[in-house]
Write a protein that holds these residues in place. Structure first.
Motif, PDB file in Angstrom:
ATOM      1  N   ARG A  68      25.587 -19.389 -48.478  1.00 33.65           N
ATOM      2  CA  ARG A  68      27.033 -20.354 -49.145  1.00 33.65           C
ATOM      3  C   ARG A  68      28.366 -20.116 -47.893  1.00 33.65           C
ATOM      4  O   ARG A  68      28.982 -20.729 -47.029  1.00 33.65           O
ATOM      5  N   ALA A  80      27.318 -20.941 -44.303  1.00 32.70           N
ATOM      6  CA  ALA A  80      27.757 -22.315 -43.970  1.00 32.70           C
ATOM      7  C   ALA A  80      29.431 -22.668 -43.491  1.00 32.70           C
ATOM      8  O   ALA A  80      29.597 -22.981 -43.281  1.00 32.70           O
ATOM      9  N   PHE A 105      24.813 -27.827 -43.999  1.00 32.56           N
ATOM     10  CA  PHE A 105      24.123 -28.580 -44.851  1.00 32.56           C
ATOM     11  C   PHE A 105      23.340 -29.423 -44.371  1.00 32.56           C
ATOM     12  O   PHE A 105      22.032 -28.936 -45.300  1.00 32.56           O
ATOM     13  N   LEU A 148      18.470 -28.139 -49.375  1.00 28.72           N
ATOM     14  CA  LEU A 148      18.939 -28.620 -50.029  1.00 28.72           C
ATOM     15  C   LEU A 148      17.408 -29.294 -50.738  1.00 28.72           C
ATOM     16  O   LEU A 148      17.684 -30.064 -52.041  1.00 28.72           O
ATOM     17  N   LEU A 192      26.802 -24.224 -54.467  1.00 30.43           N
ATOM     18  CA  LEU A 192      26.445 -25.059 -53.629  1.00 30.43           C
ATOM     19  C   LEU A 192      26.113 -26.357 -54.074  1.00 30.43           C
ATOM     20  O   LEU A 192      25.573 -27.384 -52.889  1.00 30.43           O
ATOM     21  N   ALA A 234      26.124 -29.067 -51.185  1.00 29.28           N
ATOM     22  CA  ALA A 234      25.912 -29.909 -51.005  1.00 29.28           C
ATOM     23  C   ALA A 234      26.318 -31.236 -50.963  1.00 29.28           C
ATOM     24  O   ALA A 234      25.983 -32.082 -50.775  1.00 29.28           O
TER      25      ALA A 234
END
Length: 198
Positions: free
Chosen positions: A130, A133, A143, A150, A182, A186
């Motif tokens: 995370r 990202a 993602f 995912l 998360l 996502a």
């Protein structure tokens, strides 16, 4: 006071030395592998200050099968240095890691030392993903470029539910918090991808 705090138990001290050796030059989540190993051990002992030296050593060495030289008999070396419990936990985590490539990875909760180490590993790994990202400058692209992550989010949610009540409440809460963030990220990435269309 935790099993990582000085003065360290000889097993933990030895495990830190071996982790430094085997992690040298290796990376996990774009950071030195030793950082990951230590963060997993710190996470474990933060939630379980009285973790056994064997469990702490196993968390420090949990990626040893990936990094130790292929020509060494790792199980023999680990058993001689740490006793049978450390390699047992490490191999169980290795099996769990490899199972993530399967369509429906099993969730094993009846082995508490492995469950504790696995939960700490997931907290660190998922939180690191995370953070990466968000530091990438484009979390949505980060993602959407990782369909396997995912795909595994529901599995990690199921793992969290199965572990709840079997690991310390604070540890379960931290994993739940990381997973919720998360899932949010996502979902945002998926929504923006759908908005942009084919």
């Amino acid at each position: 006071m935790t099993t990582l705090a000085a003065p360290r138990h000889p097993l933990v001290r030895h495990a830190l030395t071996d982790a430094r050796t085997w992690c040298a030059g290796q990376t996990i989540d774009e950071r030195p592998a030793l950082v990951h190993a230590v963060r997993v051990a710190v996470t474990l002992t933060r939630h379980l200050p009285d973790a056994s030296p064997e469990l702490t050593a196993a968390t420090l060495l949990h990626d040893a099968p990936e990094f130790a030289p292929p020509d060494v008999d790792l199980d023999t070396i680990l058993t001689a240095a740490y006793g049978p419990e450390v390699p047992r936990i490490i191999r169980a985590l290795q099996v769990e890691h490899h199972a993530l490539d399967q369509p429906d990875p099993p969730i094993v909760t009846d082995d508490r030392p492995v469950l504790l180490a696995s939960t700490a590993d997931k907290i660190v790994a998922l939180d690191s993903l995370r953070r990466r990202a968000h530091s990438s400058g484009n979390p949505d692209a980060f993602f959407t470029a990782r369909p396997d992550l995912l795909r595994l989010l529901p599995h990690f949610q199921d793992f969290h539910q199965a572990a709840t009540g079997r690991v310390p409440t604070s540890m379960s809460s931290q994993l739940g918090h990381v997973l919720a963030l998360l899932q949010q990220d996502a979902a945002t990435a998926r929504a923006r991808l759908q908005e942009s269309g084919p």
